[in-house]
Design a protein around this motif. Structure first.
Motif, PDB file in Angstrom:
ATOM      1  N   TYR A  95       0.827  -1.211   0.000  1.00 64.08           N
ATOM      2  CA  TYR A  95       0.000   0.000   0.000  1.00 64.08           C
ATOM      3  C   TYR A  95       0.861   1.261   0.000  1.00 64.08           C
ATOM      4  O   TYR A  95       0.616   2.210  -0.758  1.00 64.08           O
ATOM      5  N   LEU A  96       1.896   1.275   0.857  1.00 61.77           N
ATOM      6  CA  LEU A  96       2.728   2.472   0.982  1.00 61.77           C
ATOM      7  C   LEU A  96       3.615   2.700  -0.250  1.00 61.77           C
ATOM      8  O   LEU A  96       3.870   3.845  -0.633  1.00 61.77           O
ATOM      9  N   LEU A  97       4.103   1.605  -0.847  1.00 57.66           N
ATOM     10  CA  LEU A  97       4.878   1.754  -2.085  1.00 57.66           C
ATOM     11  C   LEU A  97       4.039   2.420  -3.169  1.00 57.66           C
ATOM     12  O   LEU A  97       4.506   3.326  -3.871  1.00 57.66           O
ATOM     13  N   LYS A  98       2.799   1.968  -3.331  1.00 55.32           N
ATOM     14  CA  LYS A  98       1.913   2.559  -4.340  1.00 55.32           C
ATOM     15  C   LYS A  98       1.636   4.022  -4.029  1.00 55.32           C
ATOM     16  O   LYS A  98       1.629   4.873  -4.924  1.00 55.32           O
ATOM     17  N   GLN A  99       1.431   4.320  -2.748  1.00 54.56           N
ATOM     18  CA  GLN A  99       1.094   5.685  -2.345  1.00 54.56           C
ATOM     19  C   GLN A  99       2.282   6.631  -2.487  1.00 54.56           C
ATOM     20  O   GLN A  99       2.141   7.746  -3.018  1.00 54.56           O
ATOM     21  N   ASP A 100       3.449   6.200  -2.051  1.00 51.52           N
ATOM     22  CA  ASP A 100       4.598   7.100  -2.007  1.00 51.52           C
ATOM     23  C   ASP A 100       5.317   7.240  -3.344  1.00 51.52           C
ATOM     24  O   ASP A 100       5.924   8.269  -3.614  1.00 51.52           O
ATOM     25  N   PHE A 101       5.258   6.202  -4.164  1.00 49.06           N
ATOM     26  CA  PHE A 101       5.996   6.240  -5.428  1.00 49.06           C
ATOM     27  C   PHE A 101       5.084   6.260  -6.657  1.00 49.06           C
ATOM     28  O   PHE A 101       5.563   6.189  -7.784  1.00 49.06           O
ATOM     29  N   HIS A 102       3.765   6.362  -6.414  1.00 53.53           N
ATOM     30  CA  HIS A 102       2.799   6.475  -7.509  1.00 53.53           C
ATOM     31  C   HIS A 102       3.002   5.398  -8.562  1.00 53.53           C
ATOM     32  O   HIS A 102       2.980   5.663  -9.765  1.00 53.53           O
ATOM     33  N   CYS A 103       3.213   4.182  -8.108  1.00 56.44           N
ATOM     34  CA  CYS A 103       3.415   3.072  -9.040  1.00 56.44           C
ATOM     35  C   CYS A 103       2.181   2.180  -9.055  1.00 56.44           C
ATOM     36  O   CYS A 103       1.293   2.298  -8.201  1.00 56.44           O
ATOM     37  N   SER A 104       2.126   1.284 -10.003  1.00 54.19           N
ATOM     38  CA  SER A 104       0.993   0.371 -10.112  1.00 54.19           C
ATOM     39  C   SER A 104       1.106  -0.750  -9.082  1.00 54.19           C
ATOM     40  O   SER A 104       2.174  -0.992  -8.509  1.00 54.19           O
ATOM     41  N   THR A 105      -0.016  -1.432  -8.880  1.00 51.65           N
ATOM     42  CA  THR A 105      -0.014  -2.574  -7.970  1.00 51.65           C
ATOM     43  C   THR A 105       0.960  -3.648  -8.452  1.00 51.65           C
ATOM     44  O   THR A 105       1.691  -4.255  -7.658  1.00 51.65           O
ATOM     45  N   SER A 106       0.998  -3.869  -9.771  1.00 51.55           N
ATOM     46  CA  SER A 106       1.890  -4.885 -10.335  1.00 51.55           C
ATOM     47  C   SER A 106       3.349  -4.554 -10.068  1.00 51.55           C
ATOM     48  O   SER A 106       4.143  -5.435  -9.711  1.00 51.55           O
ATOM     49  N   GLN A 107       3.726  -3.279 -10.205  1.00 50.73           N
ATOM     50  CA  GLN A 107       5.115  -2.886  -9.959  1.00 50.73           C
ATOM     51  C   GLN A 107       5.476  -3.047  -8.490  1.00 50.73           C
ATOM     52  O   GLN A 107       6.544  -3.570  -8.151  1.00 50.73           O
ATOM     53  N   ALA A 108       4.576  -2.597  -7.599  1.00 47.98           N
ATOM     54  CA  ALA A 108       4.837  -2.714  -6.168  1.00 47.98           C
ATOM     55  C   ALA A 108       4.932  -4.176  -5.744  1.00 47.98           C
ATOM     56  O   ALA A 108       5.821  -4.559  -4.975  1.00 47.98           O
ATOM     57  N   LEU A 109       4.013  -5.004  -6.261  1.00 50.85           N
ATOM     58  CA  LEU A 109       4.059  -6.433  -5.947  1.00 50.85           C
ATOM     59  C   LEU A 109       5.338  -7.078  -6.462  1.00 50.85           C
ATOM     60  O   LEU A 109       5.912  -7.952  -5.800  1.00 50.85           O
ATOM     61  N   SER A 110       5.805  -6.643  -7.619  1.00 53.53           N
ATOM     62  CA  SER A 110       7.032  -7.205  -8.193  1.00 53.53           C
ATOM     63  C   SER A 110       8.233  -6.902  -7.312  1.00 53.53           C
ATOM     64  O   SER A 110       9.087  -7.766  -7.075  1.00 53.53           O
TER      65      SER A 110
END
Length: 328
Positions: A95-110
């Motif tokens: 959740y925080l990766l997506k919020q702080d770096f404005h990336c997609s769920t797929s990128q954060a999960l990767s």
């Protein structure tokens, strides 16, 4: 059943403990020991954050060390209160990766999947060696069947982790053959993951595995230092085995943070190896205090300080923006 086993372990710990002797053991510890162990644990936390920093820069083309330290520490707090392989902490980090770096769920999960796979493959490989090594020392207390089953399970998990790391693209292509029978979301995520792993060169892979190896070896190093101060001079490989097997048992989803499971396993192994009960208990509790409870306290303190700084400086907008930092 798992909770009952943990309750039994905790009950055994309490009933068997001579608290007066335990206090005397604690008083024997030199004043320099705790600061040294804390420094080694801090190094552990910073190395893991640097690993995240490198992976984030490769996958997203941007990174920010303090933001990632904040994400990592918030996840550590959640891990401490949720049972099972740190899944709760990883959900918070997603959740925080997506919020702080404005990336997609797929990128954060990767990013999370790569770091987790690298770390777990190293841990499980060390655990495999540990099981084989410590099995020779406590063979009378561990059946051959149990040793074989444990070894087979660990080998299977290591191969699965390595397959996810190095054969993600082949697995993705194989799944495309099953149109309609594989969820589209899973197929898309695996494709994104394969793309992310392709960003790492041979040098990056070596660096990532080196970081994870150092991180995991720092734990038995702390154990060796702590044990030696209490007059326990078991070999490095024996103490490595005790530490790694205890961590592996703590990953089972019985209690939050492996509380009880970890301590009971470590103390039982030390006792089987001839360490006195009170000395073993002192080693176990001091080690756990530094590597678990102190980490939670430090994580909470950092999160509060970091978020207070953002509020004080009106840094919500700055918190949302990212600072580019490409890997060397």
């Amino acid at each position: 059943m798992g909770c009952g086993l943990v309750a039994a372990l905790l009950g055994w710990l309490i009933l068997e403990t001579d608290f007066k002797a335990f206090w005397q053991e604690l008083r024997q510890l030199p004043l320099w020991l705790l600061p040294l162990l804390i420094v080694l644990q801090l190094l552990t936390q910073l190395l893991i954050t640097y690993q995240w920093h490198q992976l984030t820069a490769l996958v997203l083309g941007q990174s920010h060390f303090l933001k990632l330290l904040h994400i990592f520490t918030r996840g550590s707090v959640v891990e401490a209160v949720t049972p099972g392989a740190k899944i709760g902490g990883e959900a918070v980090r997603l959740y925080l990766l997506k919020q702080d770096f404005h990336c997609s769920t797929s990128q954060a999960l990767s990013i999370i999947a790569m770091q987790k796979s690298i770390s777990m493959s190293v841990l499980l490989s060390i655990c495999l060696v540990s099981l084989l090594h410590i099995g020779r020392h406590i063979a009378a207390h561990m059946s051959t069947l149990m040793q074989l089953l444990s070894g087979a399970l660990v080998i299977t998990l290591v191969l699965a982790m390595m397959g996810l790391l190095f054969f993600a693209r082949a697995l993705s292509q194989w799944l495309t053959q099953f149109h309609g029978r594989v969820p589209q979301g899973l197929a898309r995520q695996l494709t994104a993951y394969a793309t992310a792993t392709a960003q790492l060169s041979r040098g990056h892979w070596c660096l990532q595995f080196a970081i994870s190896t150092v991180v995991w070896l720092l734990f038995p190093i702390k154990m060796v230092i702590l044990s030696a101060t209490l007059g326990v001079h078991l070999s490095f490989f024996v103490l490595l085995s005790v530490t790694m097997v205890s961590y592996m048992m703590g990953l089972f989803p019985f209690t939050p943070g492996g509380i009880g499971t970890f301590e009971g396993t470590m103390l039982a192994l030390l006792t089987l190896l001839g360490v006195g009960y009170t000395t073993g208990l002192t080693i176990t509790l001091v080690f756990r205090f530094v590597t678990f409870w102190l980490v939670i306290l430090g994580s909470v303190s950092f999160v509060v300080a970091y978020e207070s700084h953002l509020k004080f400086t009106g840094g919500h907008h700055a918190h949302q923006s990212t600072t580019s930092s490409h890997t060397p």
